[in-house]
Motif scaffolding. Structure first.
Motif, short mmCIF file in Angstrom:
data_model
loop_
_atom_site.label_atom_id
_atom_site.label_comp_id
_atom_site.label_asym_id
_atom_site.label_seq_id
_atom_site.Cartn_x
_atom_site.Cartn_y
_atom_site.Cartn_z
N ASP A 1 0.83 -1.21 0.00
CA ASP A 1 0.00 0.00 0.00
C ASP A 1 0.87 1.26 0.00
OD1 ASP A 1 -2.29 -1.53 0.02
OD2 ASP A 1 -2.54 -1.44 2.20
N ILE A 2 1.99 1.20 0.71
CA ILE A 2 2.90 2.35 0.74
C ILE A 2 3.56 2.54 -0.61
CG2 ILE A 2 5.00 3.28 1.82
CD1 ILE A 2 4.27 1.71 4.33
N LEU A 3 3.80 1.44 -1.33
CA LEU A 3 4.46 1.50 -2.64
C LEU A 3 3.49 1.78 -3.78
CD1 LEU A 3 6.92 -1.54 -2.32
CD2 LEU A 3 7.55 0.89 -2.39
N ALA B 1 5.74 8.54 1.13
CA ALA B 1 5.40 9.35 2.31
C ALA B 1 3.94 9.78 2.25
CB ALA B 1 6.31 10.56 2.38
N ALA B 2 3.47 10.18 1.07
CA ALA B 2 2.07 10.58 0.92
C ALA B 2 1.15 9.40 1.19
CB ALA B 2 1.84 11.14 -0.48
N ASN B 3 1.49 8.24 0.65
CA ASN B 3 0.67 7.04 0.88
C ASN B 3 0.65 6.64 2.36
OD1 ASN B 3 0.03 6.74 -1.83
ND2 ASN B 3 1.71 5.32 -2.25
N ASP C 1 11.56 17.94 4.44
CA ASP C 1 11.56 16.67 3.71
C ASP C 1 10.12 16.17 3.59
OD1 ASP C 1 10.99 14.39 5.81
OD2 ASP C 1 12.38 15.76 6.80
N VAL C 2 9.91 15.26 2.64
CA VAL C 2 8.55 14.84 2.31
C VAL C 2 7.85 14.10 3.45
CG1 VAL C 2 8.79 14.80 -0.19
CG2 VAL C 2 9.51 12.81 1.13
N HIS D 1 13.63 20.46 -6.85
CA HIS D 1 14.66 19.64 -7.49
C HIS D 1 14.85 18.30 -6.78
CE1 HIS D 1 18.87 18.45 -8.51
NE2 HIS D 1 18.45 18.78 -9.72
N GLN D 2 14.73 18.31 -5.46
CA GLN D 2 14.90 17.09 -4.67
C GLN D 2 13.59 16.33 -4.48
OE1 GLN D 2 16.89 18.49 -1.11
NE2 GLN D 2 18.57 19.36 -2.31
N LYS D 3 12.57 16.70 -5.27
CA LYS D 3 11.28 16.00 -5.34
C LYS D 3 10.48 16.08 -4.04
CE LYS D 3 12.90 14.78 -9.34
NZ LYS D 3 13.13 13.41 -9.79
N ARG D 4 10.77 17.11 -3.21
CA ARG D 4 10.05 17.22 -1.94
C ARG D 4 8.61 17.73 -2.12
NH1 ARG D 4 13.93 20.86 1.30
NH2 ARG D 4 15.68 20.49 -0.11
N ALA D 5 8.29 18.20 -3.32
CA ALA D 5 6.92 18.65 -3.57
C ALA D 5 6.12 17.60 -4.36
CB ALA D 5 6.93 19.96 -4.35
N GLU D 6 6.77 16.49 -4.71
CA GLU D 6 6.07 15.42 -5.43
C GLU D 6 5.17 14.65 -4.48
OE1 GLU D 6 8.05 12.77 -8.03
OE2 GLU D 6 9.19 14.34 -9.04
N GLY D 7 4.13 14.06 -5.03
CA GLY D 7 3.21 13.30 -4.20
C GLY D 7 2.21 14.18 -3.47
#
Length: 486
Positions: free
Chosen positions: A6-8, A94-96, A157-158, A186-192
């Motif tokens: 589920d996390i993945l 992290a979002a999941n 961090d995310v 750039h470090q994808k901390r806003a993704e998800g």
């Protein structure tokens, strides 16, 4: 505990060794924090590579490893998932893990070189005054409605972001305003994250030690807008030529604001004083305690955002008139002998120039402007001579000093600043490495009605040298120095 599968969910996996139908405890990208049944994500950082700590994480009890390269030795009972980008994987995981909390509120990202903290913080304050439960994720602090948490990065961090957003969900927060830095993007901390909207303030010389070129810096900011869904809004300052660049590929509904150009939201400065300015926003007037053209842009962005998010316009203007300066942003103190001290976070050439333009526009012509400024160590060196030039050109006296030298020599940093000073301005500068002494010298040089600008650190309450932080607050220092002269 949660199921690993589920996390993945949503993570692009190129290979899996082991069982994803297992319960795991926490997610970590720092092997030192890993405990029994945790997941370790082997993020490649600027200094260390998480892949070097996979075995340490397993030894600490990690039940699952997420990595870009599978280790040669795979341990029985541990699930290994191979991905192409651990930063992106971590963001989605992290979002999941926290049940995608950004979906349950309206998250608005604020990006740009200058103004991020002011715009996000004042939006938080405005919506609080309007009676909403609100969140804030900024350089200065994180607010979960009324509860304050300290922060050390512009974009945390995310895992931390989603943890705070989850806390906001639990108490019914409706809106959250978040600074989004170029490093964070750039470090994808806003993704998800699911953004309801994004605001672009401006773009100027900064962080070229990290991004290398201005185009790369600009395009990194643009990714925030490229990723917005159709349901979101994109609000940009089109007096900055990069504003329209941000809108080029976005699916979001587009809005613009400006002081000089035709735009969806426009403002005009009618009157300027040291204690505030009068603005005309569309057909209404607003008296604000925030001064300067840069704050006029910030206020216009706030007004536009509130309107887009559904607040009533006249009520928004009333609440905006009550807004105070953010700590360290044109924060001023007037001593008993009528010397004005201004503390501002201006640490880029553009920000320093804007503050000095504002100060000089408010002068009657008889006052001296004394600027105390430094440049940070281990950061973009190319802006140092530019800032030295601006401070010496636009002030009657400039004092170059240290500002978080980190691992660099303060003398070398100051020498870089001095290299930008033109011959006719060399007599206007002093170089005093000790920041406390530099501030005290400025106060001793000032006489009644003079203006002292202490630039660079703003809200920061420390000075960092060789990895050690000591307490240092520009506002306290200059206030104490001036009070001791009364």
């Amino acid at each position: 505990m949660k199921l690993l599968k589920d996390i993945l969910y949503g993570v692009s996996l190129s290979a899996v060794s082991g069982d994803t139908n297992v319960l795991v405890n926490q997610i970590h990208f720092d092997s030192r924090k890993v405990e029994m049944d945790d997941v370790f994500v082997a993020v490649r950082g600027t200094i260390t590579d998480g892949h070097e700590y996979i075995q340490k994480a397993v030894d600490s009890g990690a039940k699952a490893i997420v990595c870009e390269e599978l280790p040669e030795l795979l341990i029985n009972g541990v699930t290994y998932s191979k991905v192409s980008d651990c930063n992106s994987a971590l963001a989605i995981m992290a979002a999941n893990f926290f049940d995608n909390p950004s979906k349950n509120l309206k998250l608005v990202g604020v990006t740009g070189t200058n103004g991020k903290t002011t715009v996000s913080t004042l939006l938080y304050n405005l919506f609080k005054k309007a009676g909403f439960k609100v969140g804030l994720i900024s350089t200065i602090k994180v607010m979960v409605d009324d509860t304050e948490h300290a922060t050390s990065h512009t974009t945390p961090d995310v895992i931390t972001i989603n943890k705070y957003l989850s806390q906001m969900n639990s108490i019914g927060v409706e809106f959250c305003f978040m600074e989004v830095s170029s490093h964070g993007i750039h470090q994808k901390r806003a993704e998800g994250l699911h953004f309801a909207g994004a605001i672009f303030t401006n773009l100027s010389h900064d962080h070229l030690d990290y991004h290398k070129t201005f185009a790369e810096y600009r395009d990194t900011k643009k990714k925030l807008f490229d990723g917005l869904p159709k349901s979101a809004f994109a609000l940009v300052n089109i007096d900055d030529k990069n504003g329209l660049v941000m809108l080029q590929n976005t699916k979001a509904k587009k809005y613009t604001y400006a002081l000089k150009s035709y735009a969806d939201y426009r403002a005009q400065i009618l009157e300027k004083q040291f204690n505030g300015q009068l603005l005309k926003l569309e057909d209404n007037e607003l008296w604000s305690k925030l001064i300067g053209d840069f704050n006029a842009y910030n206020l216009l962005a706030i007004y536009a955002t509130a309107d887009i998010l559904g607040l009533e316009r006249i009520e928004t203007l009333r609440l905006m008139s009550e807004l105070e300066n953010v700590d360290g942003r044109f924060q001023y103190y007037i001593s008993k002998n009528k010397i004005t001290a201004i503390v501002d976070y201006a640490h880029t050439p553009d920000a320093l120039k804007n503050v000095l333009i504002t100060i000089n526009a408010l002068r009657t012509g008889n006052e001296n402007v004394i600027t105390v400024v430094g440049c940070g160590g281990d950061r973009d060196k190319s802006k140092r001579p530019v800032m030295g030039h601006i401070a010496s050109e636009m002030s009657n006296q400039a004092i170059f000093t240290s500002d978080n030298p980190r691992t660099e020599s303060p003398e070398a940093i100051i020498a870089d600043m001095e290299s930008g000073v033109e011959a006719q301005n060399t007599k206007k500068i002093l170089s005093i490495e000790n920041r406390r002494q530099a501030i005290r010298t400025a106060c001793k040089l000032a006489v009644a009605n003079d203006i002292i600008l202490v630039a660079g650190k703003g809200h920061e309450t420390y000075q960092e040298t060789n990895g050690v932080r000591v307490d240092f607050d520009d506002f306290k220092e200059v206030k104490e120095a001036l009070d001791s002269q009364n």
